[in-house]
Write an enzyme that holds these catalytic residues in place. Structure first.
Site, short mmCIF file in Angstrom:
data_model
loop_
_atom_site.label_atom_id
_atom_site.label_comp_id
_atom_site.label_asym_id
_atom_site.label_seq_id
_atom_site.Cartn_x
_atom_site.Cartn_y
_atom_site.Cartn_z
N THR A 74 0.91 -1.40 0.07
CA THR A 74 0.01 -0.04 -0.18
C THR A 74 0.81 1.10 -0.11
OG1 THR A 74 -1.78 -1.12 1.19
CG2 THR A 74 -1.85 1.30 1.35
N ASN A 151 -5.44 -10.07 -7.01
CA ASN A 151 -5.50 -10.75 -5.73
C ASN A 151 -6.93 -11.19 -5.71
OD1 ASN A 151 -6.03 -7.64 -5.75
ND2 ASN A 151 -6.87 -7.88 -3.77
N GLN A 179 1.04 -10.00 -5.58
CA GLN A 179 0.46 -11.68 -5.68
C GLN A 179 1.25 -12.20 -6.73
OE1 GLN A 179 -1.92 -12.81 -4.05
NE2 GLN A 179 -2.80 -10.92 -2.81
N GLY A 200 5.58 -7.92 2.28
CA GLY A 200 6.30 -9.34 2.95
C GLY A 200 5.44 -10.32 3.27
N CYS A 326 -9.28 -7.83 1.59
CA CYS A 326 -9.19 -6.40 2.01
C CYS A 326 -10.48 -5.62 1.86
CB CYS A 326 -8.31 -5.63 1.06
SG CYS A 326 -6.87 -6.94 0.52
N1 PMP Z 1 -1.69 -4.87 -3.86
C1 PMP Z 1 -2.06 -6.29 -4.03
C2 PMP Z 1 -2.52 -6.74 -5.02
C3 PMP Z 1 -2.52 -6.70 -2.58
O1 PMP Z 1 -3.02 -8.13 -2.79
C4 PMP Z 1 -2.36 -6.32 -1.61
C5 PMP Z 1 -2.68 -7.12 -0.10
N2 PMP Z 1 -4.10 -7.39 -0.27
C6 PMP Z 1 -1.71 -5.09 -1.26
C7 PMP Z 1 -1.49 -4.36 -2.83
C8 PMP Z 1 -1.69 -4.27 0.03
O2 PMP Z 1 -0.73 -4.70 0.80
P1 PMP Z 1 -0.51 -4.12 2.28
O3 PMP Z 1 -2.04 -4.52 2.74
O4 PMP Z 1 0.52 -5.30 2.62
O5 PMP Z 1 -0.01 -3.05 2.11
#
Ligand code: PMP
Length: 378
Positions: A74, A151, A179, A200, A326
């Site tokens: 993110t 995702n 992913q 990670g 998410c």
């Molecule tokens: N991009 C993708 C494609 C994801 O699958 C995710 C996590 N679901 C994120 C970004 C965000 O990752 P994080 O929540 O670890 O910041």
């Protein structure tokens, strides 16, 4: 009741080998790497540099200074998008897809009038239309950002080809590869991808650590720091450096590198075993995403006549998502962009599996789904 985990696309369990490797960086080499006057600081700095070197070698990045440690994908996505917009004449244009993660889509939306977003067409499986991409590139296009693998539905985009198209038109290319990383090696020296984001916790390291990888110094030079402070990481991302986080990612990458082929084969065996059960018992279903170009630790599926809520209520021991974790509770913007009928949208569950999943577990799950289908349709 034994809980069974099938939500690897939301987050992976942490690999104990990574935990073991990082413990000394909490208990012994715990110094602040920016404190070069102390032996503890110098030791921590060496550990940080070594971890980045491991990542740079794996992705064939020009210099380990081109890698920025963040708190996750993110933040990496936000950092890159804000950098590009800050450095461009405004309004600028950014090309993306309608099926990106919200950390791309919501960030673009928040720019308001500063950015015009051009969405590339995708087919019913989520694959981008490369001819449409090329048509949409204009003189004021500041960036193309397209994810490596989705995702929710698992579709893999042809990011090497997209990068070539982008460079033919002198546009930088970023891919949120969060992913894709556990599924496929990516070599930045052999492709023209400028930026990669990753987290990670999708590769068996803990949550709260990620990377923005820039292909070379030229790509790095577009980055505009968004978190100001002590000037750590050459000023690109202030805040005391998370050395254990860097070590965790490096260890995760080493394990991926060593075990990629066997892990891919393992996931494929589970994927095939799941469908063998459903097909043998003639259970009608709809698989979302591209049947060929997909990460094989993801099954996004709707079973005929069953809503996801009902199905999951009958599988209480399983951690399985509806859509993506998410965005639970919201209608999936990904399925909406595939023009799925409502019955598919309300019926879709996401089964995610990986390193520690077992074939008998997924066969049992498939058999339970078949039983539920029959009980509902009898
Ligand atoms: N991009 C993708 C494609 C994801 O699958 C995710 C996590 N679901 C994120 C970004 C965000 O990752 P994080 O929540 O670890 O910041």
């Amino acid at each position: 009741m034994k809980q069974i985990y099938f939500d690897y696309n939301a987050t992976t369990p942490v690999d104990k080998r990574i935990v073991d490797a990082v413990i000394p960086y909490f208990l012994e080499s715990f110094g602040n790497p920016s404190n070069s006057n102390s032996p503890h600081g110098r030791e921590a700095n060496r550990a940080f540099k070594k971890a980045l070197r491991t990542v740079a070698d794996y992705f064939s990045v020009e210099s380990s200074d081109d890698i920025i440690l963040t708190s996750g994908a993110t933040e990496s996505n936000n950092l890159l998008l804000h950098s590009i917009v800050d450095a461009s004449e405004q309004p600028c244009r950014i090309i993306t897809t309608k099926i990106e993660h919200d950390s791309i889509l919501k960030t673009l939306e928040a720019f308001g009038d500063r950015v015009v977003v051009d969405f590339v067409e995708n087919d019913a499986n989520g694959l981008v239309d490369l001819a449409d991409l090329e048509r949409k590139i204009r003189d004021d296009t500041a960036l193309i950002t397209i994810m490596g693998a989705n995702n929710e539905i698992g579709t893999i985009q042809p990011i090497a080809e997209i990068a070539e198209i982008a460079h033919r038109h002198n546009v930088p290319f970023h891919s949120d590869a969060t992913q894709l990383i556990p599924h496929q090696r990516i070599n930045l020296a052999e492709t023209e991808i400028d930026y990669l984001s990753l987290s990670g916790h999708k590769i068996y390291a803990p949550k709260g650590v990620g990377l923005l990888i820039c292909r070379n110094d030229r790509a790095l030079s577009r980055i505009r720091p968004q978190i100001m402070g002590g000037g750590q990481q050459n000023g690109y991302r202030s805040g005391t450096i998370n050395v254990p986080g860097a070590v965790e990612i490096a260890e995760a990458i080493k394990l991926l590198d060593a075990e990629m082929e066997q892990e891919t084969a393992h996931k494929q065996a589970l994927y095939d075993a799941f469908f063998a059960v459903l097909d043998q018992q003639k259970i009608p279903y709809h698989l979302n995403g591209d049947p060929v170009n997909r990460i094989n630790g993801n099954i996004s599926i709707a079973i005929d006549g069953l809503t996801s809520i009902r199905l999951l209520a009958m599988l209480p021991e399983y951690s399985i998502s509806t859509g993506s974790a998410c965005s639970t509770g919201k209608k999936s913007h990904v399925l909406a962009a595939l023009d799925c009928p409502d019955s598919i949208v309300s019926g879709t569950i996401r089964i995610g599996f990986g390193r520690f999943s077992e074939q008998k577990e997924i066969e049992t799950l498939a058999n339970k789904i078949a039983d539920i289908y029959r009980s509902v349709h009898s």
